[in-house]
Design a protein around this motif. Structure first.
Motif, mmCIF file in Angstrom:
data_model
loop_
_atom_site.group_PDB
_atom_site.id
_atom_site.type_symbol
_atom_site.label_atom_id
_atom_site.label_comp_id
_atom_site.label_asym_id
_atom_site.label_seq_id
_atom_site.Cartn_x
_atom_site.Cartn_y
_atom_site.Cartn_z
ATOM 1 N N VAL A 92 19.888 -20.137 -5.584
ATOM 2 C CA VAL A 92 18.613 -19.729 -5.541
ATOM 3 C C VAL A 92 18.900 -18.640 -4.190
ATOM 4 N N LEU A 93 18.214 -17.534 -4.304
ATOM 5 C CA LEU A 93 18.345 -16.715 -3.026
ATOM 6 C C LEU A 93 16.791 -16.640 -2.706
ATOM 7 N N VAL A 94 16.406 -17.023 -1.627
ATOM 8 C CA VAL A 94 15.075 -17.219 -0.970
ATOM 9 C C VAL A 94 14.845 -16.520 0.340
ATOM 10 N N GLY A 95 13.856 -15.859 0.712
ATOM 11 C CA GLY A 95 13.749 -15.042 1.857
ATOM 12 C C GLY A 95 12.545 -14.830 2.254
ATOM 13 N N ALA A 96 12.314 -14.620 3.716
ATOM 14 C CA ALA A 96 10.966 -14.636 4.128
ATOM 15 C C ALA A 96 11.098 -13.196 4.983
ATOM 16 N N ILE A 97 10.090 -12.309 4.793
ATOM 17 C CA ILE A 97 10.123 -11.035 5.366
ATOM 18 C C ILE A 97 8.811 -10.492 5.634
ATOM 19 N N ASP A 98 8.686 -9.921 6.910
ATOM 20 C CA ASP A 98 7.361 -9.067 7.211
ATOM 21 C C ASP A 98 7.810 -8.196 8.412
ATOM 22 N N GLU A 99 6.904 -7.013 8.467
ATOM 23 C CA GLU A 99 7.234 -6.033 9.642
ATOM 24 C C GLU A 99 6.119 -5.808 10.164
ATOM 25 N N ILE A 100 6.335 -4.926 11.391
ATOM 26 C CA ILE A 100 5.285 -4.522 12.560
ATOM 27 C C ILE A 100 5.209 -3.250 11.983
ATOM 28 N N THR A 101 3.925 -2.694 12.011
ATOM 29 C CA THR A 101 3.668 -1.379 11.750
ATOM 30 C C THR A 101 2.546 -0.850 12.796
ATOM 31 N N TYR A 102 2.556 0.438 13.022
ATOM 32 C CA TYR A 102 1.560 0.524 14.171
ATOM 33 C C TYR A 102 0.353 0.218 13.981
ATOM 34 N N ASP A 103 -0.035 0.496 12.583
ATOM 35 C CA ASP A 103 -1.552 -0.001 12.174
ATOM 36 C C ASP A 103 -1.957 -1.303 12.434
ATOM 37 N N ARG A 104 -0.946 -2.063 11.927
ATOM 38 C CA ARG A 104 -1.181 -3.573 11.906
ATOM 39 C C ARG A 104 -1.103 -4.102 13.531
ATOM 40 N N HIS A 105 -0.238 -3.427 14.222
ATOM 41 C CA HIS A 105 -0.196 -4.049 15.740
ATOM 42 C C HIS A 105 -1.541 -3.752 16.487
ATOM 43 N N ALA A 106 -1.828 -2.324 16.045
ATOM 44 C CA ALA A 106 -2.892 -1.603 16.866
ATOM 45 C C ALA A 106 -4.298 -2.391 16.306
ATOM 46 N N ILE A 107 -4.526 -2.889 15.172
ATOM 47 C CA ILE A 107 -5.640 -3.559 14.960
ATOM 48 C C ILE A 107 -5.665 -5.195 15.203
ATOM 49 N N LEU A 108 -4.440 -5.753 15.176
ATOM 50 C CA LEU A 108 -4.344 -7.058 15.604
ATOM 51 C C LEU A 108 -4.428 -7.510 16.853
#
Lengths: 334, 90
Positions: A161-177
């Motif tokens: 089984v191939l399993v992965g975790a993934i998330d990205e920083i985007t300008y909007d996400r970073h600015a809001i958080l």
């Protein structure tokens, strides 16, 4: 229950695509975000395919391809991807176009690529893999639940089984958080991103990296020592303490944290390391921690920038916390 | 007409993110799909949106798609023939 981590592939703010570089140098950031060091994607994806892919998709494809190449496996029996935020960049593009064009004449590409399962789908398309494919979206339990499902599939004989975790920083996400005060350089809490993939099997094969022994999640305000004791007893670790604790407490203010104190009391004198100092803070960062633990257990040596660990290293305990989401992992060399 | 074709080439490259191509690489009569430049069905949708947004032309009959989007020249011919005649429905 033992499941073997046959191979890994990881894109992170560290030199995780080059093991020698990772062991010899540590990447730092002076910002309150930590972007991944991205490879030349042309080595992983055809240029015609790559033109529609946003960063998160490219990271996922490159990390999963690396994982499969390292194992010499062409087609896995199942693909599971875990993400908390999904393809944010394309989601923002699509929403902006909805406003700009008054909800008329919307570009299909951003819409198609904005769904959370885009990464898993693109991996399957590139591999021409028609096997089971699922994406788990459950904030900071996304990866833990994807691992649980992977292990259930392995129990049913579906392997590897191939399993992965993934998330990205985007300008909007970073600015809001950032406006919510989540990321503060002076407190050591910096935004992060990455893609960590693992090929899991019930069989050790010729050259496995590590053994995934247990994953357990808790949804509560704070962990207590009894949670750790029960976890260790359940997995027959009460007589033997792990050789290293990888935890998600922030770098500078960890001594103030209640959960950190519980952890220190449960594992007195055991070396510890705050893994988010390497990858930044994001809900699926436990993927990075699992990659890091697997690498240390396989290589049986510490990076030059990490001190105090005794080898041979047999067991690593990972503690991941994100708000009310807490998870324990137990990883072993055999 | 030549100006329109050159403008279309730039717009197609930009819209479809064909980073490896320059306008001079696309022949006026070169097929855009499959054996030509290698565009696919998602690109076809993007080209329909391009016509609407940039030229205010709505492809009224989907069956015309393969003919209209066969090449840069056929696209330019369609735009010239329909420019100003067909308004985008709102």
């Amino acid at each position: 229950m033992k499941d073997y981590i046959i191979s890994t592939g990881n894109i992170s703010p560290q030199h995780s695509m080059d093991v020698d570089a990772f062991f010899n140098s540590r990447n730092e950031t002076s910002n309150n975000f930590f972007n991944a060091l991205e490879p030349d994607y042309a080595a992983f994806v055809d240029s015609k395919m790559i033109r529609r892919m946003s960063r998160i998709v490219k990271m996922g494809v490159a990390a999963s391809t690396t994982c499969l190449r390292n194992a010499g496996v062409e087609i896995p029996a199942a693909i599971l991807t875990a993400t908390a935020y999904g393809c944010l960049e394309d989601s923002a593009t699509f929403l902006r176009k909805m406003i700009e064009f008054d909800e008329q004449m919307l570009s299909p590409t951003a819409f198609i690529q904005s769904t959370h399962n885009t990464v898993g789908a693109q991996i399957a398309l590139l591999l021409k893999c028609h096997h089971y494919n699922n994406t788990i979206v459950h904030r900071a339990f996304s990866f833990e639940n994807a691992l649980t499902e992977s292990r259930l599939l392995l129990e049913e004989g579906i392997s590897p089984v191939l399993v992965g975790a993934i998330d990205e920083i985007t300008y909007d996400r970073h600015a809001i958080l950032s406006r919510f005060g989540l990321y503060k350089r002076d407190s050591g809490n910096i935004a992060g991103e990455g893609a960590a993939f693992f090929l899991l099997s019930k069989q050790p094969g010729n050259n496995y990296q590590a053994v995934l022994k247990a994953v357990q999640s808790f949804y509560k305000a704070d962990i207590v020592q009894e949670d750790i004791s029960k976890f260790l007893t359940t997995h027959e670790m009460d007589a033997e303490l792990p050789g290293l604790i990888l935890h998600s407490e922030t770098v500078y203010d960890k001594t103030k944290g209640k959960n950190y104190r519980v952890l220190k009391n449960a594992f007195p004198g055991i070396p510890e390391f705050a893994f988010k100092s390497l990858c930044g803070d994001f809900p699926t960062s436990s993927g990075f921690a699992l990659w890091f633990a697997s690498l240390l257990l396989k290589e049986q040596k510490a990076p030059v920038w990490m001190h105090g660990i005794k080898f041979p290293l047999k067991n690593i305990f990972i503690y991941q916390q994100d708000g009310l989401h807490h998870s324990f992992y137990l990883i072993s060399s055999d | 007409m030549d100006n329109l074709k050159e403008k279309l080439k730039v717009q197609v490259i930009e819209r479809l993110n064909l980073k490896d191509l320059k306008p001079g690489d696309i022949g006026d009569d070169q097929p855009l799909f499959v054996e030509g430049i290698g565009l696919d069905s998602i690109d076809a949708l993007e080209l329909i949106v391009l016509l609407q947004q940039e030229y205010n032309i709505k492809l009224s009959n989907a069956e015309d798609g393969p003919r209209v989007f066969h090449s840069i020249r056929t696209m330019a011919d369609y735009i010239t023939a329909n420019s100003g005649a067909v308004k985008v429905s709102t």
